[in-house]
Design a protein around this motif. Sequence first.
Motif, PDB file in Angstrom:
ATOM      1  N   GLU A  34       0.849  -1.198   0.000  1.00  0.00           N
ATOM      2  CA  GLU A  34       0.000   0.000   0.000  1.00  0.00           C
ATOM      3  C   GLU A  34       0.889   1.254   0.000  1.00  0.00           C
ATOM      4  O   GLU A  34       1.943   1.263   0.633  1.00  0.00           O
ATOM      5  CB  GLU A  34      -0.906   0.000   1.233  1.00  0.00           C
ATOM      6  CG  GLU A  34      -1.911  -1.142   1.210  1.00  0.00           C
ATOM      7  CD  GLU A  34      -2.813  -1.125   2.436  1.00  0.00           C
ATOM      8  OE1 GLU A  34      -3.601  -0.175   2.564  1.00  0.00           O
ATOM      9  OE2 GLU A  34      -2.696  -2.038   3.266  1.00  0.00           O
ATOM     10  N   ARG A  41      -5.419  -1.343  11.553  1.00  0.00           N
ATOM     11  CA  ARG A  41      -6.699  -1.662  10.912  1.00  0.00           C
ATOM     12  C   ARG A  41      -7.941  -1.571  11.795  1.00  0.00           C
ATOM     13  O   ARG A  41      -8.991  -1.144  11.302  1.00  0.00           O
ATOM     14  CB  ARG A  41      -6.644  -3.072  10.296  1.00  0.00           C
ATOM     15  CG  ARG A  41      -6.053  -3.038   8.939  1.00  0.00           C
ATOM     16  CD  ARG A  41      -5.891  -4.386   8.287  1.00  0.00           C
ATOM     17  NE  ARG A  41      -4.633  -4.355   7.593  1.00  0.00           N
ATOM     18  CZ  ARG A  41      -4.403  -3.713   6.449  1.00  0.00           C
ATOM     19  NH1 ARG A  41      -5.359  -3.082   5.830  1.00  0.00           N
ATOM     20  NH2 ARG A  41      -3.199  -3.688   5.914  1.00  0.00           N
ATOM     21  N   LYS A  46     -14.368   1.361  12.795  1.00  0.00           N
ATOM     22  CA  LYS A  46     -14.899   2.042  13.989  1.00  0.00           C
ATOM     23  C   LYS A  46     -14.754   3.547  13.754  1.00  0.00           C
ATOM     24  O   LYS A  46     -15.511   4.138  12.975  1.00  0.00           O
ATOM     25  CB  LYS A  46     -14.151   1.552  15.235  1.00  0.00           C
ATOM     26  CG  LYS A  46     -14.204   0.024  15.379  1.00  0.00           C
ATOM     27  CD  LYS A  46     -13.326  -0.504  16.489  1.00  0.00           C
ATOM     28  CE  LYS A  46     -13.302  -2.013  16.571  1.00  0.00           C
ATOM     29  NZ  LYS A  46     -12.522  -2.691  15.527  1.00  0.00           N
ATOM     30  N   ARG A 119     -11.130  -3.631   4.241  1.00  0.00           N
ATOM     31  CA  ARG A 119      -9.856  -4.164   4.723  1.00  0.00           C
ATOM     32  C   ARG A 119      -8.803  -3.052   4.847  1.00  0.00           C
ATOM     33  O   ARG A 119      -8.004  -3.028   5.749  1.00  0.00           O
ATOM     34  CB  ARG A 119      -9.345  -5.242   3.772  1.00  0.00           C
ATOM     35  CG  ARG A 119      -8.022  -5.873   4.157  1.00  0.00           C
ATOM     36  CD  ARG A 119      -8.171  -6.921   5.239  1.00  0.00           C
ATOM     37  NE  ARG A 119      -6.909  -7.229   5.899  1.00  0.00           N
ATOM     38  CZ  ARG A 119      -6.780  -8.060   6.913  1.00  0.00           C
ATOM     39  NH1 ARG A 119      -7.831  -8.688   7.400  1.00  0.00           N
ATOM     40  NH2 ARG A 119      -5.606  -8.282   7.469  1.00  0.00           N
TER      41      ARG A 119
HETATM   42  C1  LIG Z   1     -11.641  -3.336   9.342  1.00  0.00           C
HETATM   43  C2  LIG Z   1     -10.912  -4.231  10.308  1.00  0.00           C
HETATM   44  C3  LIG Z   1     -11.205  -4.142  11.665  1.00  0.00           C
HETATM   45  C4  LIG Z   1     -10.563  -4.972  12.570  1.00  0.00           C
HETATM   46  N1  LIG Z   1     -10.883  -4.874  13.897  1.00  0.00           N
HETATM   47  C5  LIG Z   1     -10.271  -5.690  14.790  1.00  0.00           C
HETATM   48  C6  LIG Z   1     -10.614  -5.621  16.172  1.00  0.00           C
HETATM   49  O1  LIG Z   1     -11.486  -4.857  16.583  1.00  0.00           O
HETATM   50  N2  LIG Z   1      -9.960  -6.445  17.024  1.00  0.00           N
HETATM   51  C7  LIG Z   1      -8.984  -7.323  16.615  1.00  0.00           C
HETATM   52  O2  LIG Z   1      -8.429  -8.051  17.444  1.00  0.00           O
HETATM   53  N3  LIG Z   1      -8.637  -7.412  15.309  1.00  0.00           N
HETATM   54  C8  LIG Z   1      -9.265  -6.624  14.389  1.00  0.00           C
HETATM   55  N4  LIG Z   1      -8.936  -6.711  13.058  1.00  0.00           N
HETATM   56  C9  LIG Z   1      -7.894  -7.680  12.637  1.00  0.00           C
HETATM   57  C10 LIG Z   1      -6.496  -7.062  12.713  1.00  0.00           C
HETATM   58  O3  LIG Z   1      -6.508  -5.768  12.194  1.00  0.00           O
HETATM   59  C11 LIG Z   1      -5.532  -7.950  11.934  1.00  0.00           C
HETATM   60  O4  LIG Z   1      -5.441  -9.187  12.620  1.00  0.00           O
HETATM   61  C12 LIG Z   1      -4.148  -7.324  11.806  1.00  0.00           C
HETATM   62  O5  LIG Z   1      -4.216  -6.156  11.022  1.00  0.00           O
HETATM   63  C13 LIG Z   1      -3.179  -8.301  11.166  1.00  0.00           C
HETATM   64  O6  LIG Z   1      -1.977  -7.644  10.911  1.00  0.00           O
HETATM   65  P1  LIG Z   1      -0.987  -8.183   9.784  1.00  0.00           P
HETATM   66  O7  LIG Z   1       0.156  -7.234   9.776  1.00  0.00           O
HETATM   67  O8  LIG Z   1      -0.742  -9.625   9.952  1.00  0.00           O
HETATM   68  O9  LIG Z   1      -1.800  -8.054   8.424  1.00  0.00           O
HETATM   69  P2  LIG Z   1      -2.324  -6.759   7.660  1.00  0.00           P
HETATM   70  O10 LIG Z   1      -2.800  -5.751   8.628  1.00  0.00           O
HETATM   71  O11 LIG Z   1      -3.272  -7.275   6.633  1.00  0.00           O
HETATM   72  O12 LIG Z   1      -1.031  -6.169   6.928  1.00  0.00           O
HETATM   73  C14 LIG Z   1      -0.409  -6.836   5.865  1.00  0.00           C
HETATM   74  C15 LIG Z   1       0.150  -5.821   4.896  1.00  0.00           C
HETATM   75  O13 LIG Z   1       0.939  -6.510   3.948  1.00  0.00           O
HETATM   76  C16 LIG Z   1       0.744  -5.926   2.672  1.00  0.00           C
HETATM   77  N5  LIG Z   1       1.062  -6.914   1.625  1.00  0.00           N
HETATM   78  C17 LIG Z   1       0.327  -7.993   1.240  1.00  0.00           C
HETATM   79  N6  LIG Z   1       0.943  -8.660   0.252  1.00  0.00           N
HETATM   80  C18 LIG Z   1       2.093  -7.986  -0.003  1.00  0.00           C
HETATM   81  C19 LIG Z   1       3.157  -8.181  -0.936  1.00  0.00           C
HETATM   82  N7  LIG Z   1       3.175  -9.225  -1.774  1.00  0.00           N
HETATM   83  N8  LIG Z   1       4.162  -7.284  -0.934  1.00  0.00           N
HETATM   84  C20 LIG Z   1       4.171  -6.232  -0.072  1.00  0.00           C
HETATM   85  N9  LIG Z   1       3.193  -6.000   0.830  1.00  0.00           N
HETATM   86  C21 LIG Z   1       2.168  -6.869   0.857  1.00  0.00           C
HETATM   87  C22 LIG Z   1      -0.725  -5.539   2.667  1.00  0.00           C
HETATM   88  O14 LIG Z   1      -0.967  -4.532   1.723  1.00  0.00           O
HETATM   89  C23 LIG Z   1      -0.928  -5.088   4.106  1.00  0.00           C
HETATM   90  O15 LIG Z   1      -0.782  -3.706   4.232  1.00  0.00           O
HETATM   91  C24 LIG Z   1      -9.581  -5.902  12.124  1.00  0.00           C
HETATM   92  C25 LIG Z   1      -9.299  -5.993  10.755  1.00  0.00           C
HETATM   93  C26 LIG Z   1      -9.964  -5.177   9.861  1.00  0.00           C
HETATM   94  C27 LIG Z   1      -9.654  -5.306   8.387  1.00  0.00           C
END
Ligand SMILES: Cc1cc2nc3c(=O)[nH]c(=O)nc-3n(C[C@H](O)[C@H](O)[C@H](O)COP(=O)(O)OP(=O)(O)OC[C@H]3O[C@@H](n4cnc5c(N)ncnc54)[C@H](O)[C@@H]3O)c2cc1C
Length: 389
Positions: A34, A41, A46, A119
């Motif tokens: 991004e 997130r 919210k 998302r």
């Molecule tokens: C709208 C929303 C509300 C939420 N509310 C809650 C809540 O109230 N309570 C709770 O416990 N959890 C909540 N969650 C879940 C929580 O936000 C996620 O578990 C957390 O964001 C996971 O983090 P992550 O870094 O693993 O993944 P992500 O946050 O998905 O980050 C991964 C990043 O990697 C990037 N990416 C993907 N593929 C590639 C690639 N090939 N090359 C480079 N970059 C790449 C993506 O663009 C993304 O920015 C919510 C999620 C969403 C979407």
Amino acid sequence: MAVVIVGAGMAGVQTAVALRQQGHTGSLTLLGAEPHPPYDRPPLSKDVLLGRAEHSRFEIDFDELGIELALGRRAVSLDPDARTVKTDGGDLAYDRLVLATGAAPVALPGQPDSAFLLRTQDDALALRAALRPGTRVVVVGAGWIGAEAATVARQLGCEVTVVEAAASPLAGALPAEFGERTRAWYADAGVDLLTASAVSEITAHAVHLTDGRELAADVVVVGIGARPDNGWLAGSGIPLDDRGAVAADARLRAGRPDVFAVGDCASFPSARYGRRLTVHHWDNALQGARVVAANVLGGEVDYDPVPYFWSEQFGHMVQVAGVIDAGAEPLARGGTTVLWLREGRLQAVLTVDRPRDLTQGRKLIESGAALDPAKAADPDTQLRAATAG
Ligand SMILES: Cc1cc2nc3c(=O)[nH]c(=O)nc-3n(C[C@H](O)[C@H](O)[C@H](O)COP(=O)(O)OP(=O)(O)OC[C@H]3O[C@@H](n4cnc5c(N)ncnc54)[C@H](O)[C@@H]3O)c2cc1C
């Protein structure tokens, strides 16, 4: 030592910060598809959707920490033998690689571009702009995201219908009888909830159900789950499990000593729950990141958390700690807390507006202490005082 982290969400950002906190002095690159500064997130469904916050950027000074941000740049393939990540902006060499690409939302088959997913920051801002008083909104999916989107849309004065294929809300996360308890929240908020109702098609101004019903809609939001975003690893030899998550080991290593995986994109074996877990929760991205950082730096730390999740919906704070497995026995503690026990020990706790029960329950799960069911069922006894003996 050069560390490259792929994915600049919660897990990637927290891994980078933890690496510096734990003493990594070598180069550190955080690659994110991004273009925006890294952000959190949970506020997207919210405060950001409600318009109370413009964004949910992490307040982290990446320059000061010596973290090189490579944003708007996507990893497209991996050659682990050459220790090279190929990106759409050139190759990146690494000594240690952390996979933190999160999850991508699932779309309905044939879903038109006019339907919203929720998302990313861009998704949230686009949806927010479409939610006006009187707008007819149909939310597909009564899971966590659907419930939160419906809550906000209603707060903004929209007419809201939620369509859910399962027989009760939150069916993917909670046993039916507990999800069922949230049904009244929809009614109280003035939201129509249609369960056991599957969508056949979304057209320009309507959502069509398989039983022939047609729901007029100005805005359609699809919240039917998310899948690990690991397509770019195809052919790399990095092991994936049957749900497409990177199959990490107990130290979050991804099939090789120099590659790690954390957050929504990964699964790991839990000794505590006796099976492999994929956890799509914010807290997992935070806790897992600290363990990955330690292990990248040569540590031998196992990751076996008590998963924790919260959701804010219809004026209620719903919190779950632990894993609700089929074999565990539910025990009601007043009207707002449910405990799940196995052989007298707490496996999971669900609370509604009872944060103290959640905090104490989570510690009891972590300690593995045996509970006295009679004391635990009494909401006037502090949960932490409900141990057996
Ligand atoms: C709208 C929303 C509300 C939420 N509310 C809650 C809540 O109230 N309570 C709770 O416990 N959890 C909540 N969650 C879940 C929580 O936000 C996620 O578990 C957390 O964001 C996971 O983090 P992550 O870094 O693993 O993944 P992500 O946050 O998905 O980050 C991964 C990043 O990697 C990037 N990416 C993907 N593929 C590639 C690639 N090939 N090359 C480079 N970059 C790449 C993506 O663009 C993304 O920015 C919510 C999620 C969403 C979407």
